[in-house]
Scaffold this motif. Sequence first.
Motif, PDB file in Angstrom:
ATOM      1  N   HIS A 197      15.690  32.517  67.815  1.00 39.87           N
ATOM      2  CA  HIS A 197      14.957  31.067  67.880  1.00 39.87           C
ATOM      3  C   HIS A 197      15.837  30.121  67.937  1.00 39.87           C
ATOM      4  CE1 HIS A 197      16.533  30.533  63.643  1.00 39.87           C
ATOM      5  NE2 HIS A 197      16.453  32.053  63.296  1.00 39.87           N
TER       6      HIS A 197
ATOM      7  N   VAL B 197      17.555  25.583  63.124  1.00 33.62           N
ATOM      8  CA  VAL B 197      16.728  25.025  62.058  1.00 33.62           C
ATOM      9  C   VAL B 197      17.437  24.396  60.948  1.00 33.62           C
ATOM     10  CG1 VAL B 197      14.751  26.759  62.545  1.00 33.62           C
ATOM     11  CG2 VAL B 197      16.718  27.251  60.806  1.00 33.62           C
TER      12      VAL B 197
ATOM     13  N   TYR C 194      18.244  24.960  57.267  1.00 32.58           N
ATOM     14  CA  TYR C 194      17.812  25.928  56.110  1.00 32.58           C
ATOM     15  C   TYR C 194      18.140  25.102  54.859  1.00 32.58           C
ATOM     16  CZ  TYR C 194      17.475  29.803  59.178  1.00 32.58           C
ATOM     17  OH  TYR C 194      17.375  30.567  60.132  1.00 32.58           O
TER      18      TYR C 194
ATOM     19  N   PRO D 232      10.654  24.843  60.228  1.00 26.55           N
ATOM     20  CA  PRO D 232      10.388  24.810  61.634  1.00 26.55           C
ATOM     21  C   PRO D 232      11.687  24.479  62.093  1.00 26.55           C
ATOM     22  CG  PRO D 232      10.148  22.781  60.331  1.00 26.55           C
ATOM     23  CD  PRO D 232      10.735  23.632  59.188  1.00 26.55           C
ATOM     24  N   LEU D 233      11.593  24.384  63.604  1.00 26.97           N
ATOM     25  CA  LEU D 233      12.852  24.003  64.361  1.00 26.97           C
ATOM     26  C   LEU D 233      13.056  22.290  63.855  1.00 26.97           C
ATOM     27  CD1 LEU D 233      12.010  25.461  67.796  1.00 26.97           C
ATOM     28  CD2 LEU D 233      13.094  26.465  65.983  1.00 26.97           C
TER      29      LEU D 233
ATOM     30  N   GLY E  58      16.858  22.482  67.883  1.00 27.32           N
ATOM     31  CA  GLY E  58      16.284  23.697  68.116  1.00 27.32           C
ATOM     32  C   GLY E  58      15.155  23.528  69.082  1.00 27.32           C
ATOM     33  N   ARG E  59      14.591  22.475  68.973  1.00 29.08           N
ATOM     34  CA  ARG E  59      13.353  22.092  70.188  1.00 29.08           C
ATOM     35  C   ARG E  59      14.163  22.154  71.732  1.00 29.08           C
ATOM     36  NH1 ARG E  59      11.284  19.528  65.502  1.00 29.08           N
ATOM     37  NH2 ARG E  59      12.175  17.314  66.232  1.00 29.08           N
TER      38      ARG E  59
ATOM     39  N   ARG F 151       9.835  29.348  63.180  1.00 29.90           N
ATOM     40  CA  ARG F 151      10.791  29.099  64.106  1.00 29.90           C
ATOM     41  C   ARG F 151      10.899  30.068  65.198  1.00 29.90           C
ATOM     42  NH1 ARG F 151      12.781  31.217  59.077  1.00 29.90           N
ATOM     43  NH2 ARG F 151      14.236  33.038  59.462  1.00 29.90           N
ATOM     44  N   THR F 152      10.215  31.019  65.151  1.00 27.22           N
ATOM     45  CA  THR F 152      10.054  32.008  66.573  1.00 27.22           C
ATOM     46  C   THR F 152       8.935  31.674  67.416  1.00 27.22           C
ATOM     47  OG1 THR F 152       8.719  33.672  65.597  1.00 27.22           O
ATOM     48  CG2 THR F 152      10.995  33.834  65.407  1.00 27.22           C
TER      49      THR F 152
ATOM     50  N   GLU G 265       7.578  28.582  67.512  1.00 26.97           N
ATOM     51  CA  GLU G 265       7.864  27.106  68.175  1.00 26.97           C
ATOM     52  C   GLU G 265       8.934  27.406  69.203  1.00 26.97           C
ATOM     53  OE1 GLU G 265       8.630  23.616  65.904  1.00 26.97           O
ATOM     54  OE2 GLU G 265       8.207  24.755  64.151  1.00 26.97           O
ATOM     55  N   THR G 266       9.860  28.357  69.151  1.00 25.08           N
ATOM     56  CA  THR G 266      10.815  28.754  70.331  1.00 25.08           C
ATOM     57  C   THR G 266      10.238  29.253  71.293  1.00 25.08           C
ATOM     58  OG1 THR G 266      12.726  29.037  68.631  1.00 25.08           O
ATOM     59  CG2 THR G 266      12.923  29.711  70.792  1.00 25.08           C
TER      60      THR G 266
ATOM     61  N   HIS H 124      15.312  36.993  65.698  1.00 27.59           N
ATOM     62  CA  HIS H 124      16.356  36.209  64.957  1.00 27.59           C
ATOM     63  C   HIS H 124      17.496  36.875  64.874  1.00 27.59           C
ATOM     64  CE1 HIS H 124      12.863  34.721  62.492  1.00 27.59           C
ATOM     65  NE2 HIS H 124      12.225  35.794  62.877  1.00 27.59           N
TER      66      HIS H 124
END
Length: 234
Positions: A14, A17, A19, A33-34, A38-39, A66-67, A69-70, A158
């Motif tokens: 992903h 992000v 954390y 989320p991203l 990340g986006r 996060r996965t 959205e990716t 991941h």
Amino acid sequence: MKPANRRRIYLMRHGNVTYFDESGRPILPEAVPLNEQGRAQAEAAGRVFAADGVRFDRVIVSGLPRTVETAQGVLAQTGQDIALETWPELVEIRGGKLASIAEDKLREAFTGAFEGIVPEDKRFLNGESIGELMDRVHPALARLRAEDNWDTVLLVLHGGVNRAILSHALTGQRLYLGNLAQTAGCINALDVGDHAADWVVRFVNHAPPTVLQDDTRSTTMEILYEQYRKFRRK
């Protein structure tokens, strides 16, 4: 000689992000989320696939935001409307409570599961062990290979999970190679044949848009350790 009849797995990590917040306080990893970077990484990966005309038969995610959205960012660039499949057995290796880890054990808890050939009883952040991770990832991988309704599949997972898959593909054994880098938003390509040992690893850790990865020499967990340590010292 008869040509090998192999199928293609594109395995992604992903996108980036956040954390920990600015104070170092952890953000719930199941919900994070991203971030903006990340986006951008997801979109850049999608453009790589689109440029080569890659079309996916299936897209599988772990179910963590996060996965999801990716994968959505990738598909937005390829122009494919594919329903995402959620495989919860492919969620990231689960950590324990950070507050329960003694200060002198903190760095090892963050980085120890990603160094060298990692023993199965090694636990990530006092949580799930490497052996327990492989116990759920390997059967899921075998199930995917047994299904015949795909030729090209995208897995968006991941860093820890990807290492379990790549380690098995590279060695054909139940080993965990912790030093396999998985940069946020990276793409790996693996070809699989009908026989369980038939793996071909085409490339690993291709990370658009910064393919040379010259922005850091630190690992993800080393960076996260430093971020969290600032919070612990307050």
